[in-house]
Scaffold this motif. Structure first.
Motif, PDB file in Angstrom:
ATOM      1  N   TRP A  97       9.842 -16.675  26.038  1.00 46.64           N
ATOM      2  CA  TRP A  97       8.905 -17.696  26.499  1.00 46.64           C
ATOM      3  C   TRP A  97       8.119 -18.355  25.371  1.00 46.64           C
ATOM      4  N   ASN A  98       8.230 -17.832  24.150  1.00 43.31           N
ATOM      5  CA  ASN A  98       7.540 -18.411  23.012  1.00 43.31           C
ATOM      6  C   ASN A  98       8.578 -18.942  22.037  1.00 43.31           C
ATOM      7  N   ALA A  99       8.798 -20.232  22.052  1.00 40.92           N
ATOM      8  CA  ALA A  99       9.875 -20.865  21.287  1.00 40.92           C
ATOM      9  C   ALA A  99       9.702 -20.718  19.777  1.00 40.92           C
ATOM     10  N   LYS A 119       9.787 -18.293  13.795  1.00 42.30           N
ATOM     11  CA  LYS A 119      11.007 -18.982  13.377  1.00 42.30           C
ATOM     12  C   LYS A 119      10.698 -19.838  12.156  1.00 42.30           C
ATOM     13  N   GLY A 120      11.500 -19.666  11.114  1.00 40.81           N
ATOM     14  CA  GLY A 120      11.332 -20.447   9.906  1.00 40.81           C
ATOM     15  C   GLY A 120      10.198 -19.996   9.010  1.00 40.81           C
ATOM     16  N   GLY A 121       9.562 -18.870   9.331  1.00 38.81           N
ATOM     17  CA  GLY A 121       8.442 -18.405   8.523  1.00 38.81           C
ATOM     18  C   GLY A 121       8.579 -16.940   8.166  1.00 38.81           C
ATOM     19  N   PRO A 122       7.697 -16.450   7.318  1.00 39.29           N
ATOM     20  CA  PRO A 122       7.737 -15.043   6.923  1.00 39.29           C
ATOM     21  C   PRO A 122       7.129 -14.142   7.997  1.00 39.29           C
ATOM     22  N   LYS A 123       7.498 -12.872   7.949  1.00 39.37           N
ATOM     23  CA  LYS A 123       6.889 -11.886   8.845  1.00 39.37           C
ATOM     24  C   LYS A 123       5.389 -11.834   8.575  1.00 39.37           C
ATOM     25  N   VAL A 124       4.639 -11.589   9.634  1.00 41.86           N
ATOM     26  CA  VAL A 124       3.186 -11.475   9.489  1.00 41.86           C
ATOM     27  C   VAL A 124       2.701 -10.309  10.345  1.00 41.86           C
ATOM     28  N   GLY A 125       1.816  -9.520   9.772  1.00 43.34           N
ATOM     29  CA  GLY A 125       1.223  -8.416  10.525  1.00 43.34           C
ATOM     30  C   GLY A 125       0.088  -8.917  11.392  1.00 43.34           C
ATOM     31  N   PHE A 126      -0.152  -8.195  12.476  1.00 42.28           N
ATOM     32  CA  PHE A 126      -1.269  -8.550  13.352  1.00 42.28           C
ATOM     33  C   PHE A 126      -1.902  -7.284  13.910  1.00 42.28           C
ATOM     34  N   ILE A 127      -3.072  -7.438  14.446  1.00 38.87           N
ATOM     35  CA  ILE A 127      -3.783  -6.352  15.111  1.00 38.87           C
ATOM     36  C   ILE A 127      -4.274  -6.845  16.465  1.00 38.87           C
ATOM     37  N   VAL A 128      -4.233  -5.968  17.457  1.00 39.09           N
ATOM     38  CA  VAL A 128      -4.830  -6.276  18.760  1.00 39.09           C
ATOM     39  C   VAL A 128      -6.325  -5.991  18.590  1.00 39.09           C
ATOM     40  N   GLU A 129      -7.075  -7.048  18.348  1.00 38.42           N
ATOM     41  CA  GLU A 129      -8.501  -6.902  18.044  1.00 38.42           C
ATOM     42  C   GLU A 129      -9.331  -6.577  19.281  1.00 38.42           C
ATOM     43  N   ARG A 130      -8.980  -7.192  20.407  1.00 36.21           N
ATOM     44  CA  ARG A 130      -9.688  -6.912  21.662  1.00 36.21           C
ATOM     45  C   ARG A 130      -8.678  -6.870  22.788  1.00 36.21           C
ATOM     46  N   LEU A 131      -8.915  -5.969  23.727  1.00 42.22           N
ATOM     47  CA  LEU A 131      -8.066  -5.870  24.905  1.00 42.22           C
ATOM     48  C   LEU A 131      -8.896  -5.336  26.062  1.00 42.22           C
ATOM     49  N   SER A 132      -8.940  -6.115  27.125  1.00 45.77           N
ATOM     50  CA  SER A 132      -9.643  -5.693  28.342  1.00 45.77           C
ATOM     51  C   SER A 132      -8.795  -6.139  29.519  1.00 45.77           C
ATOM     52  N   ASP A 133      -9.333  -6.042  30.722  1.00 42.60           N
ATOM     53  CA  ASP A 133      -8.560  -6.489  31.886  1.00 42.60           C
ATOM     54  C   ASP A 133      -8.583  -8.002  32.051  1.00 42.60           C
ATOM     55  N   THR A 134      -9.332  -8.706  31.183  1.00 43.98           N
ATOM     56  CA  THR A 134      -9.372 -10.170  31.249  1.00 43.98           C
ATOM     57  C   THR A 134      -9.065 -10.856  29.927  1.00 43.98           C
ATOM     58  N   GLU A 135      -8.920 -10.088  28.837  1.00 43.62           N
ATOM     59  CA  GLU A 135      -8.759 -10.709  27.528  1.00 43.62           C
ATOM     60  C   GLU A 135      -7.855  -9.889  26.612  1.00 43.62           C
ATOM     61  N   PHE A 136      -7.044 -10.601  25.830  1.00 43.55           N
ATOM     62  CA  PHE A 136      -6.203 -10.025  24.793  1.00 43.55           C
ATOM     63  C   PHE A 136      -6.336 -10.932  23.578  1.00 43.55           C
ATOM     64  N   VAL A 137      -6.845 -10.385  22.482  1.00 42.69           N
ATOM     65  CA  VAL A 137      -7.021 -11.155  21.259  1.00 42.69           C
ATOM     66  C   VAL A 137      -6.217 -10.489  20.155  1.00 42.69           C
ATOM     67  N   ASP A 138      -5.282 -11.255  19.566  1.00 41.41           N
ATOM     68  CA  ASP A 138      -4.564 -10.738  18.405  1.00 41.41           C
ATOM     69  C   ASP A 138      -4.923 -11.562  17.187  1.00 41.41           C
ATOM     70  N   VAL A 139      -4.994 -10.877  16.053  1.00 43.56           N
ATOM     71  CA  VAL A 139      -5.397 -11.507  14.807  1.00 43.56           C
ATOM     72  C   VAL A 139      -4.336 -11.224  13.755  1.00 43.56           C
ATOM     73  N   GLU A 147       1.495 -28.395  18.954  1.00 42.48           N
ATOM     74  CA  GLU A 147       2.563 -28.944  19.787  1.00 42.48           C
ATOM     75  C   GLU A 147       3.189 -27.908  20.714  1.00 42.48           C
ATOM     76  N   SER A 148       3.196 -26.657  20.303  1.00 45.07           N
ATOM     77  CA  SER A 148       3.936 -25.642  21.064  1.00 45.07           C
ATOM     78  C   SER A 148       3.097 -24.832  22.036  1.00 45.07           C
ATOM     79  N   VAL A 149       1.781 -24.828  21.891  1.00 48.94           N
ATOM     80  CA  VAL A 149       0.983 -23.924  22.725  1.00 48.94           C
ATOM     81  C   VAL A 149       1.142 -24.232  24.221  1.00 48.94           C
ATOM     82  N   GLN A 150       1.127 -25.494  24.620  1.00 50.65           N
ATOM     83  CA  GLN A 150       1.259 -25.810  26.052  1.00 50.65           C
ATOM     84  C   GLN A 150       2.660 -25.485  26.588  1.00 50.65           C
ATOM     85  N   PRO A 151       3.750 -25.925  25.931  1.00 47.26           N
ATOM     86  CA  PRO A 151       5.078 -25.565  26.442  1.00 47.26           C
ATOM     87  C   PRO A 151       5.317 -24.046  26.467  1.00 47.26           C
TER      88      PRO A 151
END
Length: 140
Positions: A31-33, A55-75, A122-126
């Motif tokens: 679902w994420n082009a 796609k077309g970029g280097p690997k990047v690390g992330f962390i799940v900074e916040r997670l609740s029953d209404t929010e998920f934030v990754d950085v 450009e891609s966030v809505q699709p």
């Protein structure tokens, strides 16, 4: 902090269906082009770490900074900046509203916004529309 992009569709799917899709990172490319692959190092929980390959970029690390029953934030940590993707869900009657806001902060945020800001905008809505379609077929 600079907001790069945002989208806010509504859906008949329950909030839990969106969290199920976000937690199943192996399916993000469905679902994420812009995503070649995404992996979480452990369970989907606050503080979890992972790696994403755009796609077309280097690997990047992330962390799940916040997670609740209404929010998920990754950085994602970029050189000289932090890319923040804030996913929120809320309900109103029989509809779920999903809000995704992509922002960036740090001394080199201007550079990263120049490099990838247009593509993200450009891609966030699709991508979010495709996520809504995928979540509406999930039974939770």
């Amino acid at each position: 902090m600079t907001i790069i992009a945002a989208a806010r569709p509504t859906s008949t799917a329950a909030p839990a269906a969106f969290f199920a899709k976000w937690a199943d990172m192996a399916t993000w490319p469905e679902w994420n082009a812009d995503t070649e692959w995404a992996r979480l190092d452990g369970p989907f929980q606050q503080g979890a770490t992972g790696t994403l390959k755009p796609k077309g970029g280097p690997k990047v690390g992330f962390i799940v900074e916040r997670l609740s029953d209404t929010e998920f934030v990754d950085v994602s940590k970029l050189v000289g900046a932090r890319l923040i993707v804030d996913h929120q869900v809320g309900t109103d009657a029989d509809r779920t509203t999903v809000t995704v806001t992509i922002s960036i902060e740090g001394p080199l945020s201007w550079l990263w916004t120049t490099i990838m800001g247009g593509g993200l905008a450009e891609s966030v809505q699709p991508d979010l529309d495709a996520l809504v379609a995928a979540a509406e077929v999930v039974t939770v």
